[in-house]
Design a protein around this motif. Structure first.
Motif, PDB file in Angstrom:
ATOM      1  N   ILE A  10       0.851  -1.194   0.000  1.00  0.00           N
ATOM      2  CA  ILE A  10       0.000   0.000   0.000  1.00  0.00           C
ATOM      3  C   ILE A  10       0.886   1.242   0.000  1.00  0.00           C
ATOM      4  O   ILE A  10       1.790   1.362   0.835  1.00  0.00           O
ATOM      5  CB  ILE A  10      -0.940   0.003   1.226  1.00  0.00           C
ATOM      6  N   ARG A  11       0.651   2.141  -0.950  1.00  0.00           N
ATOM      7  CA  ARG A  11       1.387   3.416  -0.949  1.00  0.00           C
ATOM      8  C   ARG A  11       0.714   4.319   0.090  1.00  0.00           C
ATOM      9  O   ARG A  11      -0.174   5.112  -0.229  1.00  0.00           O
ATOM     10  CB  ARG A  11       1.350   4.044  -2.348  1.00  0.00           C
ATOM     11  N   THR A  12       1.121   4.146   1.333  1.00  0.00           N
ATOM     12  CA  THR A  12       0.422   4.826   2.429  1.00  0.00           C
ATOM     13  C   THR A  12       0.485   6.352   2.293  1.00  0.00           C
ATOM     14  O   THR A  12      -0.455   7.042   2.672  1.00  0.00           O
ATOM     15  CB  THR A  12       0.998   4.397   3.791  1.00  0.00           C
ATOM     16  N   ASP A  13       1.588   6.851   1.713  1.00  0.00           N
ATOM     17  CA  ASP A  13       1.690   8.307   1.542  1.00  0.00           C
ATOM     18  C   ASP A  13       0.620   8.807   0.568  1.00  0.00           C
ATOM     19  O   ASP A  13      -0.026   9.829   0.795  1.00  0.00           O
ATOM     20  CB  ASP A  13       3.103   8.701   1.073  1.00  0.00           C
ATOM     21  N   ILE A  14       0.405   8.032  -0.517  1.00  0.00           N
ATOM     22  CA  ILE A  14      -0.605   8.440  -1.505  1.00  0.00           C
ATOM     23  C   ILE A  14      -2.008   8.319  -0.906  1.00  0.00           C
ATOM     24  O   ILE A  14      -2.851   9.212  -1.061  1.00  0.00           O
ATOM     25  CB  ILE A  14      -0.476   7.586  -2.793  1.00  0.00           C
ATOM     26  N   VAL A  15      -2.252   7.217  -0.185  1.00  0.00           N
ATOM     27  CA  VAL A  15      -3.566   7.021   0.442  1.00  0.00           C
ATOM     28  C   VAL A  15      -3.861   8.184   1.397  1.00  0.00           C
ATOM     29  O   VAL A  15      -4.954   8.764   1.378  1.00  0.00           O
ATOM     30  CB  VAL A  15      -3.611   5.670   1.199  1.00  0.00           C
ATOM     31  N   GLU A  16      -2.863   8.558   2.198  1.00  0.00           N
ATOM     32  CA  GLU A  16      -3.081   9.641   3.168  1.00  0.00           C
ATOM     33  C   GLU A  16      -3.265  10.993   2.471  1.00  0.00           C
ATOM     34  O   GLU A  16      -4.067  11.816   2.915  1.00  0.00           O
ATOM     35  CB  GLU A  16      -1.912   9.705   4.164  1.00  0.00           C
ATOM     36  N   PHE A  17      -2.546  11.172   1.365  1.00  0.00           N
ATOM     37  CA  PHE A  17      -2.685  12.428   0.620  1.00  0.00           C
ATOM     38  C   PHE A  17      -4.097  12.538   0.026  1.00  0.00           C
ATOM     39  O   PHE A  17      -4.762  13.567   0.167  1.00  0.00           O
ATOM     40  CB  PHE A  17      -1.624  12.501  -0.486  1.00  0.00           C
ATOM     41  N   ILE A  18      -4.548  11.449  -0.621  1.00  0.00           N
ATOM     42  CA  ILE A  18      -5.899  11.498  -1.214  1.00  0.00           C
ATOM     43  C   ILE A  18      -6.944  11.678  -0.110  1.00  0.00           C
ATOM     44  O   ILE A  18      -7.917  12.410  -0.273  1.00  0.00           O
ATOM     45  CB  ILE A  18      -6.194  10.219  -2.039  1.00  0.00           C
ATOM     46  N   PHE A  19      -6.694  11.028   1.032  1.00  0.00           N
ATOM     47  CA  PHE A  19      -7.640  11.158   2.143  1.00  0.00           C
ATOM     48  C   PHE A  19      -7.730  12.619   2.602  1.00  0.00           C
ATOM     49  O   PHE A  19      -8.822  13.127   2.878  1.00  0.00           O
ATOM     50  CB  PHE A  19      -7.207  10.258   3.305  1.00  0.00           C
ATOM     51  N   SER A  20      -6.578  13.309   2.631  1.00  0.00           N
ATOM     52  CA  SER A  20      -6.633  14.706   3.076  1.00  0.00           C
ATOM     53  C   SER A  20      -7.379  15.564   2.051  1.00  0.00           C
ATOM     54  O   SER A  20      -8.062  16.529   2.415  1.00  0.00           O
ATOM     55  CB  SER A  20      -5.240  15.257   3.391  1.00  0.00           C
ATOM     56  N   ILE A  21      -7.283  15.193   0.754  1.00  0.00           N
ATOM     57  CA  ILE A  21      -8.059  15.921  -0.265  1.00  0.00           C
ATOM     58  C   ILE A  21      -9.555  15.670  -0.031  1.00  0.00           C
ATOM     59  O   ILE A  21     -10.378  16.587  -0.097  1.00  0.00           O
ATOM     60  CB  ILE A  21      -7.651  15.473  -1.687  1.00  0.00           C
ATOM     61  N   ILE A  22      -9.894  14.410   0.265  1.00  0.00           N
ATOM     62  CA  ILE A  22     -11.303  14.068   0.504  1.00  0.00           C
ATOM     63  C   ILE A  22     -11.838  14.856   1.712  1.00  0.00           C
ATOM     64  O   ILE A  22     -12.943  15.405   1.670  1.00  0.00           O
ATOM     65  CB  ILE A  22     -11.476  12.538   0.727  1.00  0.00           C
ATOM     66  N   ILE A  23     -11.020  14.923   2.779  1.00  0.00           N
ATOM     67  CA  ILE A  23     -11.474  15.687   3.954  1.00  0.00           C
ATOM     68  C   ILE A  23     -11.745  17.136   3.533  1.00  0.00           C
ATOM     69  O   ILE A  23     -12.789  17.709   3.867  1.00  0.00           O
ATOM     70  CB  ILE A  23     -10.417  15.676   5.086  1.00  0.00           C
ATOM     71  N   ALA A  24     -10.818  17.688   2.747  1.00  0.00           N
ATOM     72  CA  ALA A  24     -10.966  19.096   2.341  1.00  0.00           C
ATOM     73  C   ALA A  24     -12.248  19.296   1.526  1.00  0.00           C
ATOM     74  O   ALA A  24     -13.011  20.225   1.793  1.00  0.00           O
ATOM     75  CB  ALA A  24      -9.743  19.535   1.540  1.00  0.00           C
ATOM     76  N   ILE A  25     -12.519  18.396   0.570  1.00  0.00           N
ATOM     77  CA  ILE A  25     -13.703  18.637  -0.276  1.00  0.00           C
ATOM     78  C   ILE A  25     -15.008  18.349   0.480  1.00  0.00           C
ATOM     79  O   ILE A  25     -16.015  18.994   0.241  1.00  0.00           O
ATOM     80  CB  ILE A  25     -13.646  17.892  -1.647  1.00  0.00           C
ATOM     81  N   VAL A  26     -14.964  17.402   1.424  1.00  0.00           N
ATOM     82  CA  VAL A  26     -16.170  17.141   2.223  1.00  0.00           C
ATOM     83  C   VAL A  26     -16.455  18.335   3.142  1.00  0.00           C
ATOM     84  O   VAL A  26     -17.606  18.741   3.311  1.00  0.00           O
ATOM     85  CB  VAL A  26     -16.046  15.831   3.035  1.00  0.00           C
ATOM     86  N   VAL A  27     -15.405  18.909   3.688  1.00  0.00           N
ATOM     87  CA  VAL A  27     -15.565  20.103   4.522  1.00  0.00           C
ATOM     88  C   VAL A  27     -16.224  21.214   3.692  1.00  0.00           C
ATOM     89  O   VAL A  27     -17.171  21.864   4.131  1.00  0.00           O
ATOM     90  CB  VAL A  27     -14.194  20.564   5.085  1.00  0.00           C
ATOM     91  N   ILE A  28     -15.731  21.383   2.447  1.00  0.00           N
ATOM     92  CA  ILE A  28     -16.287  22.426   1.580  1.00  0.00           C
ATOM     93  C   ILE A  28     -17.765  22.138   1.282  1.00  0.00           C
ATOM     94  O   ILE A  28     -18.618  23.031   1.342  1.00  0.00           O
ATOM     95  CB  ILE A  28     -15.466  22.531   0.273  1.00  0.00           C
TER      96      ILE A  28
END
Lengths: 274, 234
Positions: free
Chosen positions: A170-188
Motif C-alpha cells: 500500500i502506498r500509504t503516503d498516496i492514500v493519506e494524501f488522497i484522504f486529506s483531499i477528501i477531507i478538504a472537499i467534504v468540509v467544503i
C-alpha cells in the motif's frame, strides 16, 4: 403549519438533499477520522478553508475551486512544516488553521458586503444553497463515495498498522494524501449546511456515537451514516420550523443522540455489573 | 550456492546518530535466524531495512547476488512489534489476517473466497473459533499468532518477525516456535528479533548478536558465551 409544507419549497428540498448527502459522507468520513485519532482535523480545515472562501469571493474565483485549492494547500503545508521542523503536527495545525480563519475575517472586515454569506458560512443556512451548490455537492459526494468504496481496505490497513501496510504494497503516503483531499472537499461541501464553526462536531459526533454502539467496523459505518443522515434531515426540518441556524440545529441533534447513547451505555454497564 | 540475501556495509541512524554501523550479513535460502540484542541495539532497525521500510544511509542489499529492486525482491511476510497495535481498533481476527491478502479483491469488504483462505490458516493455528472475535478478546499469545497467520497466509519467501513471542506465555511461545519450524522446513527463510535468550534464542539454529554492529553469529550453543553476552548487554 402542515407537516409537509416545507417540502413545497424548492430551496428547502435542495437543503434537505444536500443535508442528507453531507450527513452520509460525514458519517463515513468521521469513522476514518476518529480511528486515525485526528478529530481536530475537521475543525482545523474548516477554519482554514474560511480564508480560502473569502479569497475566492474577492478574486471572483469559483468558491469550490478556490476553497479546494486552499484546503489541499493547507493540508500539505501542515504536513511539510511538521516533517521538516520536528514540530508536533497539532501545534502546526493550530497555527495554519487560525491563520486561514484570520485571513478570512480580515478580508471580511475590510469588505462589509460579505455579511450575509458570512453568517451562512459560519453557522450554516439552508437559504444559501443555490443550484450550483447542489450540483457541486452531488459531485463531491459521488467522488467521496467512490474513494471510500475503492480505498476502504487500504485506508483501514494504513490506519491500523501503517508499517505492515507499506510492506504489503500500500502506498500509504498516496492514500493519506488522497484522504486529506477528501477531507478538504467534504468540509467544503458541508460548509453551507453546517457552517465553519460547527463542522467538527457534525463530522465526529455520529462516528463516536456509532463507536459506542458496536465493535464491528461495518456496523459502525452503517450506524454512523444512519445517525448522520437522520440528524441532518431532522435538523433541516427543525431549523425551517424555528427559523434557526441549520448547522447549530444539526449539531445539537448529533450531540443529543451522543448523550442518549452514552447514557444508555452507562446504564447498561451498571445494570450488568450488579 | 548464491546467497538468498546479502547485506553489505549497512549503516543507518536517527538524528545523525548511527544505530547500526557497517553490518554485513549473508542469509541462505531456508535459514532461520534470530537477531539478539538489548533495546536500542538496532535489531528492529535492521529488520525494517531488510523489509524496505527504511533506506540505509550507506551500504546495499542484494537478493540472489543482484541489487534488491521492485523486480528483484522476495515476497515478504511481516509481523510488527505488537506493542504498537491499537487493540481497541474495531477489527475482528479474520479481518486482521485477511489484510495479508487484501490485494486479491477491489471490493471494500473481504469476499468469501478470501475469508475461506483465512479460515484455513486460522484452523491450522487453532484460532478458527475466534474468527469473528474482536482482537482484544484474545490472550497476548493468541494475538501474536493472529499476526503470524497474517504474515504466513501468502506463504512468503521471507518472513520478518519483530519480537514474535513478546506477549506469549510458555505454551503459546512453544506453539509459535513449532509453527515457525514447520514453515522453515518448507524452506521459508525466517529472520526474527528477540530479547528472550532462554525461551527463544537458544532454540534457534542460528543467531546474530547485535549491538550496533554484529558481535557474533552462528549456532547459539557456540556463541552464547559469557564474553559475547557481556559485550551484548554490557
Amino acid at each position: 403549519m402542515e407537516l409537509i409544507q416545507p417540502f413545497q419549497y424548492e430551496f428547502f428540498l435542495h437543503g434537505v438533499i444536500v443535508a442528507i448527502l453531507v450527513g452520509a459522507i460525514n458519517g463515513i468520513l468521521g469513522i476514518y477520522i476518529i480511528l486515525r485519532g485526528m478529530s481536530y482535523i475537521g475543525h482545523a480545515l474548516s477554519h482554514s478553508i474560511f480564508g480560502g472562501v473569502m479569497v475566492s469571493y474577492l478574486i471572483n474565483l469559483n468558491l469550490y475551486i478556490g476553497a479546494t485549492i486552499w484546503g489541499i494547500a493547507s493540508s500539505i503545508i501542515m504536513n511539510e512544516i511538521s516533517k521538516r521542523n520536528n514540530i508536533k503536527l497539532d501545534a502546526i495545525i493550530n497555527i495554519i488553521s487560525s491563520a486561514g480563519f484570520a485571513i478570512g475575517v480580515f478580508l471580511l472586515s475590510i469588505r462589509k458586503s460579505f455579511i450575509i454569506n458570512f453568517e451562512a458560512l459560519l453557522f450554516g443556512n439552508i437559504l444559501g444553497i443555490r443550484d450550483v451548490d447542489l450540483f457541486m455537492i452531488i459531485i463531491i459526494s459521488i467522488i467521496s463515495f467512490i474513494f471510500f468504496f475503492f480505498f476502504n481496505k487500504a485506508m483501514l490497513f494504513t490506519i491500523f498498522d501503517k508499517e505492515s501496510a507499506k510492506i504489503y504494497g500500500i502506498r500509504t503516503d498516496i492514500v493519506e494524501f488522497i484522504f486529506s483531499i477528501i477531507i478538504a472537499i467534504v468540509v467544503i461541501a458541508s460548509i453551507y449546511v453546517i457552517g465553519v464553526t460547527l463542522l467538527a462536531a457534525a463530522i465526529t459526533a455520529p462516528a463516536v456515537s456509532a463507536r459506542l454502539l458496536t465493535k464491528s467496523l461495518s456496523k459502525m459505518i452503517f450506524f454512523s451514516i444512519i445517525i448522520g443522515v437522520s440528524t441532518s434531515f431532522v435538523g433541516m426540518y427543525v431549523s425551517f420550523i424555528f427559523n434557526s441556524s441549520s448547522g447549530a440545529t444539526i449539531v445539537l441533534l448529533d450531540v443529543l443522540i451522543f448523550a442518549l447513547i452514552l447514557l444508555s451505555s452507562f446504564l447498561y454497564k451498571t445494570y450488568n455489573k450488579y | 550456492m548464491s546467497n538468498f540475501l546479502s547485506l553489505k556495509n549497512i549503516t543507518y541512524g536517527y538524528s545523525h546518530t548511527p544505530v547500526i554501523t557497517d553490518v554485513n550479513l549473508e542469509v541462505k535460502k531456508g535459514e532461520m535466524i534470530g537477531l539478539l540484542g538489548r533495546n536500542g541495539s538496532g535489531k528492529t532497525t535492521l529488520l525494517k531495512i531488510i523489509a524496505g521500510l527504511i533506506k540505509p544511509w550507506s551500504g546495499s542489499i542484494e537478493f540472489y547476488d543482484k541489487p534488491l529492486s521492485n523486480n528483484n525482491k522476495p515476497t515478504i511476510g511481516y509481523m510488527p512489534q505488537v506493542e504498537k497495535i491499537d487493540w481497541d481498533f474495531p477489527i475482528t481476527v479474520e479481518e486482521v489476517v485477511a489484510f495479508g491478502i487484501w490485494k486479491d479483491s477491489i471490493f471494500p469488504w473481504f469476499k468469501k473466497d478470501i475469508i475461506g483462505k483465512v479460515h484455513l490458516i486460522l484452523r491450522e493455528f487453532n484460532l478458527y473459533n475466534y474468527s469473528k472475535s474482536h482482537i482484544n478478546e484474545l490472550s497476548g499469545g493468541e494475538q501474536q499468532k493472529v499476526f503470524l497467520a497474517r504474515a504466513l497466509i501468502t506463504h512468503p519467501d521471507l518472513l520478518l518477525l519483530d519480537e514474535p513471542t513478546s506477549r506469549a506465555d510458555y505454551n503459546s511461545r512453544e506453539e509459535i516456535l513449532e509453527i515457525l519450524k514447520s514453515f522453515n522446513k518448507e524452506m521459508t527463510t525466517i529472520i526474527l528479533t528477540t530479547h528472550d535468550i532462554k525461551g527463544v534464542a537458544e532454540k534457534l539454529p542460528k543467531i546474530i548478536c547485535l549491538n550496533k554492529q554484529i558481535i557474533a553469529e552462528g549456532d547459539p550453543k557456540h556463541i552464547l558465551t559469557l564474553n559475547n553476552l557481556i559485550e551484548l548487554y554490557g
